[in-house]
Design a protein around this motif. Structure first.
Motif, short mmCIF file in Angstrom:
data_model
loop_
_atom_site.label_atom_id
_atom_site.label_comp_id
_atom_site.label_asym_id
_atom_site.label_seq_id
_atom_site.Cartn_x
_atom_site.Cartn_y
_atom_site.Cartn_z
N GLY A 72 64.67 48.71 28.82
CA GLY A 72 65.83 49.73 28.51
C GLY A 72 67.09 49.07 29.27
N LEU A 73 67.33 48.16 29.70
CA LEU A 73 68.59 47.45 30.37
C LEU A 73 69.69 46.98 29.33
N TYR A 74 68.95 46.47 28.14
CA TYR A 74 69.85 46.25 26.97
C TYR A 74 69.52 47.00 25.87
N ARG A 75 70.49 47.40 24.88
CA ARG A 75 70.05 48.10 23.78
C ARG A 75 69.77 47.07 22.55
N GLU B 230 70.83 46.80 38.41
CA GLU B 230 69.60 46.52 37.50
C GLU B 230 68.34 47.31 37.58
N ARG B 233 68.78 51.14 37.44
CA ARG B 233 68.77 51.47 35.76
C ARG B 233 67.24 51.65 35.32
N VAL B 234 66.38 50.74 35.85
CA VAL B 234 64.93 50.54 35.29
C VAL B 234 64.56 51.89 36.07
N LEU B 393 76.10 46.47 31.19
CA LEU B 393 74.95 45.47 31.35
C LEU B 393 74.39 45.38 29.72
N ALA B 394 74.22 46.47 29.25
CA ALA B 394 73.98 46.61 27.85
C ALA B 394 75.01 46.07 26.88
#
Lengths: 338, 394
Positions: A72-75, B230, B233-234, B393-394
């Motif tokens: 879920g760090l990248y969409r 990072e 966020r997880v 980051l996204a």
């Protein structure tokens, strides 16, 4: 070596079982583009519960991007993704609690001790103050860092840092573990220990998604995804990937060097032999390409028994190292076979 | 149920542990400000500048003015280097920087006055400092007043002598006729504070704000550079839990530093008074710390590197020194700039700490309100900025 068990799961076997059955990753036509031809494209794979899924490929091929999409760090830009039955873009707190993530680089704090770093991560996952100590101690035992618990993060060797990170990943007893190149930059002995840990975790019911540059490590996985330039070339078991790389299996046959041509000629005429190659390094060694080695071996012995002038010194199934498998798969991809 | 609190406290204990692992930092934060204040107290004279002056006398003499009286008057405000009749020599001394002021007296003041004109005393200087220029002009004005008074007194004395000789009785002394109004002053406190004591609360506030802004400014940017974001966020942790945990950890640390600094100021030979209510001081300091940390966190969420964060913190420090009323009164600034000063926590902390420590009063209602607004506004901005940074980051 005991795998740490969080109290809720140790005491609630039924709940644990249901977790395991739900535990899976599924990617369907997933795409993430950073601009131009950089990114990952058309990712399609499934990871069954309780398996080690290894993602191998050269540096920059999209392994980390895939992990970041799954966590879920990248969409993603396109496609569908399910991790533990949920879309990673909408993970609930409960789902996040079940995930352990080991990033590619050391992200723990150099001014904190091993114990404090671990304690911090345990708090992030909301583990209670009183119950936490036992699991912290177990996690440190698991990665053999108990004696270094008072050492500062800055005083750890590269290998110890990676082990501490692994302990931090496991401290909350996750069901699904993402490890992004966990063995990068560490010595082969420690790499071996890491894979022992991963197998223990798998045997304890966890699912592991591991990326690595060391293609030889693919042999330790239950399922392997081979990536190249942002695309997943193959997803299969290590054994099947070997078959794909060499269009079947291989058998090594050793005869006296003087008889090597005669033997090759006889075997080439057999319908169950796809190809015969002579070794340049070892005179008298023939490598036979067959569909299935266990079926072909008795047939080879039968055939050679009809030719007493050829004396077969040795005949065995040959398992090529995964490095060779990987190189062959890459060659095939370049040739446009995939 | 307790998980959100545990997560919030994880950042709190992490920050506390990280800071206590840096004893040199703690020591420098404690002793540094104390030593600065001590040096300030010992070294600052707080007096007007003593300007090196050359007095140029007319060769014909001064007439009505007594030279010794004049020298005494000059000496009260200027450092008289030399008395000479050579104007060129004085000009050369001014040019070379040996002298700062050349005071030239006119020839035969008596004759000029008799012709119904004003005699002119010229003050020449070579000054680039606007404050010194103001001083020279003010002191010249005061000195010319003194000369005028001396001349008038002497003239009145002469006049009274002539009138008395003519048989008319005069009742008023010449000083009363020349200066009919005089002044007296009294400080209801007895005596004003010395400079060190007066500035101590301001220095304390400045130091606390700088520590808070710097700690806050480096905090998030370092997490980002380390790659910890990072991990966060997880993990099942929210940006607000991260921020509140950091607020809590840094506030505790700054509270300890503040308590130790106040103790050093009050209970050592510096003997800065603490006349106010301790509870009010703690509450006001808490608000001030949160406001300063908020500004630091905003910098941290905005900056791309730690050097950028440090640079921005220094800018806040500079801005605070100029626009908080620390040295220059806020009232001296035009309206849009003055409002910038009001947006700084330091502005209200200086007035609040001075009121609390030196006068024993509570900070003004305005100080409380603005400080509260800064706390809330900074938290909202940093929460928004940090979310944006997290999503990058996204």
């Amino acid at each position: 070596m005991e795998i740490p068990q969080a109290p809720r799961q140790a005491s609630a076997g039924r709940a644990r079982q249901s977790d395991l059955t739900a535990l899976t990753i599924k990617a369907d036509q997933v795409e993430k583009v950073f601009g131009g031809d950089t990114g990952v494209f058309d990712l399609n794979f499934e990871v069954p519960a309780g398996a080690i899924f290894g993602m191998i490929g050269p540096s920059g091929c999209g392994k980390t991007t895939t992990v970041r999409l799954l966590t879920g760090l990248y969409r993603r830009d396109k496609g569908k993704l399910w991790v533990l039955g949920r879309d990673p873009d909408r993970f609930s707190l409960r789902t996040r609690e079940r995930i352990g993530y080991m990033p590619q680089h050391f992200v723990l704090y150099p001014n904190l001790t091993v114990w404090e770093n671990l304690n911090f991560v345990a708090s992030l996952y909301g583990m209670g103050y009183l119950s936490r100590r036992k699991w912290l101690a177990q996690a440190l035992d698991f990665v053999e860092l108990s004696d270094a618990r008072h050492r500062l993060g800055s005083q750890l060797s590269g290998g110890m840092q990676r082990r501490l990170e692994l302990a931090c990943t496991l401290v909350h007893n996750p069901l699904l573990i993402f490890a992004d190149e966990p063995t990068a930059g560490i010595d082969p002995v420690l790499r071996g220990k890491f894979w022992d840990h991963f197998r223990n975790l798998r045997d304890g019911g966890r699912t592991l998604f591991i990326t690595t540059q060391y293609v030889g490590e693919a042999a330790y996985c239950d399922m392997v995804g081979v990536m190249r330039a942002g695309r997943l070339l193959h997803v299969d078991t290590p054994e099947n990937l070997r078959r794909k790389a060499f269009s079947g299996e291989q058998i090594q046959l050793v005869v006296p060097p003087a008889q090597v041509y005669a033997a090759a000629k006889i075997l080439m005429s057999q319908p169950y032999v796809a190809d015969v190659r002579r070794s340049n390094d070892q005179p008298g060694l023939l490598v036979l390409h067959v569909a299935d080695a266990s079926d072909a071996l008795p047939l080879i012995f039968n055939t050679m028994s009809d030719h007493p002038e050829i004396s077969v010194q040795q005949a065995d199934r040959y398992v090529p190292p995964f490095d060779d498998v990987f190189i062959r798969l890459m060659e095939q991809a370049e040739e446009g076979h995939v | 149920m307790f998980k959100p609190i545990i997560r919030l406290l994880s950042f709190f204990s992490k920050e506390v542990n990280e800071i206590r692992r840096q004893p040199k930092l703690v020591l420098s934060l404690l002793l540094g400000p104390f030593l600065i204040l001590l040096l300030f107290g010992v070294g600052y004279q707080g007096e007007r500048p003593r300007l090196r002056t050359v007095l140029v006398l007319p060769p014909q003499g001064l007439g009505l003015v007594n030279l010794d009286d004049l020298k005494r008057a000059i000496d009260a405000n200027f450092e008289l280097l030399k008395t000479t009749a050579d104007a060129n020599e004085a000009a050369a001394m001014l040019q070379s920087g040996e002298a700062e002021v050349v005071e030239t007296l006119p020839a035969d003041i008596e004759q000029v006055l008799a012709s119904g004109k004003q005699a002119t005393v010229t003050f020449t200087y070579n000054e680039i400092n606007p404050l010194n220029e103001q001083w020279i002009q003010y002191l010249a004005y005061a000195q010319v007043n003194e000369i005028n008074r001396a001349v008038q007194t002497k003239a009145v004395q002469q006049l009274q002598g002539e009138v008395q000789r003519a048989g008319v009785q005069t009742t008023y002394p010449p000083e009363v006729l020349v200066s009919p109004v005089r002044f007296e002053y009294s400080n209801v406190r007895g005596k004003a504070l010395d400079f060190m004591t007066y500035y101590a609360p301001g220095v304390l506030a400045l130091i606390i704000q700088h520590i808070a802004v710097t700690l806050g400014a480096l905090s998030l940017v370092r997490e980002r550079l380390l790659g910890a974001i990072e991990l966060f966020r997880v993990a099942p942790v929210s940006i607000n839990q991260l921020l509140l945990g950091k607020y809590l950890g840094f506030t505790l640390f700054i509270g300890i530093i503040l308590a130790a600094l106040v103790a050093l100021l009050v209970f050592t030979p510096l003997a800065v008074p603490f006349a106010g209510d301790v509870t009010t001081f703690v509450a006001f300091s808490l608000l001030f710390t949160l406001a300063s940390l908020g500004i630091g966190f905003v910098i941290s969420a905005w900056a791309s590197s730690d050097s950028q964060a440090v640079q921005m913190s220094m800018l806040v420090l500079l801005m605070s020194i100029f626009f908080s009323g620390f040295f220059l009164p806020l009232e001296n600034f035009a309206s849009p700039v003055r409002e910038i000063g009001y947006a700084l926590p330091l502005t209200h902390a200086i007035s609040g700490y001075q009121a609390l420590m030196l006068r024993g009063h509570s900070p003004s209602q305005f100080a409380w309100e603005v400080m509260g607004i800064i706390v809330v506004a900074a938290f909202l901005v940093v929460s928004m900025l940090a979310r944006w940074r997290f999503r990058q980051l996204a």
